[in-house]
Design an enzyme around this catalytic site. Structure first.
Site, short mmCIF file in Angstrom:
data_model
loop_
_atom_site.label_atom_id
_atom_site.label_comp_id
_atom_site.label_asym_id
_atom_site.label_seq_id
_atom_site.Cartn_x
_atom_site.Cartn_y
_atom_site.Cartn_z
N CYS A 165 0.81 -1.22 0.00
CA CYS A 165 0.00 0.00 0.00
C CYS A 165 0.84 1.27 0.00
O CYS A 165 0.30 2.36 -0.16
CB CYS A 165 -0.95 -0.02 1.19
SG CYS A 165 -2.00 -1.48 1.20
N HIS A 305 -2.77 7.61 7.12
CA HIS A 305 -3.02 6.35 6.43
C HIS A 305 -4.43 5.87 6.80
O HIS A 305 -5.18 5.44 5.94
CB HIS A 305 -1.96 5.32 6.81
CG HIS A 305 -2.02 4.07 6.02
ND1 HIS A 305 -1.97 4.05 4.64
CD2 HIS A 305 -2.13 2.77 6.40
CE1 HIS A 305 -2.05 2.80 4.20
NE2 HIS A 305 -2.14 2.01 5.25
N GLU A 316 -1.13 4.52 14.57
CA GLU A 316 -0.82 5.77 13.87
C GLU A 316 -1.14 6.99 14.74
O GLU A 316 -0.41 7.97 14.73
CB GLU A 316 -1.59 5.85 12.56
CG GLU A 316 -1.14 7.01 11.68
CD GLU A 316 -1.75 7.02 10.30
OE1 GLU A 316 -1.28 7.79 9.44
OE2 GLU A 316 -2.72 6.25 10.07
N LYS A 337 -9.53 7.95 3.25
CA LYS A 337 -9.96 6.58 2.95
C LYS A 337 -11.39 6.33 3.40
O LYS A 337 -12.06 5.41 2.91
CB LYS A 337 -9.04 5.57 3.61
CG LYS A 337 -7.71 5.37 2.93
CD LYS A 337 -6.94 4.23 3.58
CE LYS A 337 -5.56 4.06 2.97
NZ LYS A 337 -4.65 5.18 3.35
N HIS A 342 -9.75 2.13 0.30
CA HIS A 342 -8.29 1.93 0.31
C HIS A 342 -7.87 1.43 -1.07
O HIS A 342 -8.16 0.30 -1.45
CB HIS A 342 -7.94 0.91 1.39
CG HIS A 342 -6.49 0.79 1.68
ND1 HIS A 342 -5.51 1.30 0.86
CD2 HIS A 342 -5.82 0.18 2.71
CE1 HIS A 342 -4.32 1.03 1.37
NE2 HIS A 342 -4.49 0.35 2.48
N PHE A 403 1.64 -3.44 3.89
CA PHE A 403 1.95 -4.77 4.41
C PHE A 403 3.44 -5.07 4.16
O PHE A 403 3.98 -4.75 3.10
CB PHE A 403 1.12 -5.84 3.70
CG PHE A 403 -0.32 -5.92 4.15
CD1 PHE A 403 -0.78 -5.21 5.23
CD2 PHE A 403 -1.21 -6.74 3.47
CE1 PHE A 403 -2.11 -5.29 5.63
CE2 PHE A 403 -2.55 -6.83 3.85
CZ PHE A 403 -2.99 -6.11 4.94
#
Length: 415
Positions: A165, A305, A316, A337, A342, A403
């Protein structure tokens, strides 16, 4: 050596809330959700039956039929976003040095839809190998950057970054570095993804990574809400024209913002989960600030994110507090998002675009679908919940994590 200055001179996108930049920004500021029942395949047997697909998409509006058949959807989206960005930048291809113009693109998965369909055809033909001759050049993750460079004749650096991502954010940082080191004048950079298909949805379902809120898709992406249950998959693309400042000035280009810093780090912790204390996120934001020669207090807006996952949102938010200290409470923060879904490898470019537009328009896009704040998250942080907010934005930071523990932060400021 003295580093060159780098600016953004063009934007393009196609995604679940807009097939152009203007439509996307209008819907983003209005807090529109792009989530709806999946139309790309029959989702009735799947745990998740919804996603943020591109709406009203007809490839024949953009491509000849014979050409569309040779392009995976992720490449189609990339070409469309790149075309809007090039037109927006008013580039005259006859007046720039094409040897110093390149394409650096990002995609986490590439042609997953092509791969899925070819395997299905193989099984349907009783395992007789009748594969399309365009199978490989449709599927490979680098092919979007190849097609973009061919279309515009860009002969400079050309490649695709793959870091899950974080892919398109990595692409932006690479473009930024090539230009400021004097190795190129201009890049089309960004990313594209089209993983809303049987394999993509089933794969993320198996990981328990995506929401299963089938009764209410539009509120399924709810970052920082205590009832969040995973992210919502999205398809689409975003492209930015990244250009050397003097090169842009010389041709009279419109400048959206200056690209001033990029940070990279790795969690080195787990294949899918972030470090629980956000150590990689802390490191990457500090790296970006150091690269930009900026203090935390100079940032006005952070595009998080913010995936709407149980572990990610908490890690985060901890990281932001650690990096920004008391200034955290003066920041405007949001997760776009919640509206776009996403976009996996394309998400970094789309959210960088949102950060640039926040600077340009002096407005913070909201984090929608906030009903009950997670008690583990500081309630004094301004997440711009449910409604956009007017505010001067002199500098914005955008986070993207992937990831494998890949982290990227980029910083833009007004010029």
């Amino acid at each position: 050596m003295e580093l060159k200055r780098v600016v953004v001179t063009g934007l393009g996108t196609i995604n679940a809330i807009g097939n152009t930049v203007s439509e996307t920004w209008e819907n983003m500021i209005a807090g529109v959700s792009g989530a709806a029942e999946i139309t790309h395949f029959d989702p009735s047997n799947f745990k998740t039956k919804f996603a943020c697909e591109v709406k009203n998409y007809d490839p024949l509006k953009y491509f000849k039929k014979k050409d569309a058949r040779k392009l995976d959807l992720f490449t189609q989206y990339g070409l469309i976003a790149a075309d809007e960005a090039v037109k927006d930048s008013k580039l005259d291809l006859d007046k720039i040095d094409l040897d110093r113009a390149g394409v650096i693109w990002g995609s986490g998965i590439g042609g997953l839809d092509t791969f899925t369909q070819e395997v299905k055809n193989y099984v349907a033909c009783d395992f007789v190998p009748k594969f399309n001759p365009f199978f490989i050049p449709k599927m490979i993750a680098d092919i979007a950057s190849g097609h973009i460079s061919i279309k515009y004749g860009f002969k400079g650096p050309n490649f695709t970054t793959v870091s899950a991502c974080a892919s398109s954010a990595n692409a932006l940082v690479d473009a930024f570095n090539y230009i400021r080191l004097g190795k190129a004048d201009i890049f089309i950079s960004g990313g594209s993804e089209a993983a809303v298909n049987e394999a993509g949805v089933a794969g993320f379902n198996a990981m328990r990574a995506i929401s299963t809120r089938n009764d209410d898709p539009k509120t399924a992406s709810r970052p920082f809400d205590k009832d969040r249950d995973g992210f919502v998959m999205g398809d689409g693309s975003a492209a930015l024209i990244i250009e050397e400042y003097e090169h842009a000035k010389k041709r009279g280009a419109k400048i959206y913002a200056e690209f001033v810093g990029g940070g990279l780090s790795a969690d080195a912790h787990h294949i899918t989960a972030p470090h629980p204390e956000g150590l990689g996120a802390i490191k990457v934001m500090r790296n970006a600030l150091e690269d930009a020669n900026m203090k935390p207090e100079e940032i006005d807006y952070v595009n998080l994110h913010g995936t709407s996952t149980g572990l990610g949102d908490i890690a985060e938010s901890k990281a932001v507090k650690e990096v920004f200290g008391e200034h955290t409470y003066d920041l405007s923060i949001s997760s776009t998002k919640s509206m776009t879904g996403h976009l996996l490898g394309a998400t970094g470019a789309l959210e960088a675009m949102a950060a640039v537009l926040a600077i340009t328009n002096s407005e913070i896009p909201p984090t929608i679908n906030q009903f009950n704040l997670d008690p583990k998250i500081d309630p004094k942080i301004d997440f711009t919940f449910n409604k956009s907010k007017k505010r001067e934005v002199k500098a914005a930071l955008s986070n993207t994590f992937g990831f494998g523990g890949h982290n990227v932060s980029v910083i833009f400021k007004s010029i």
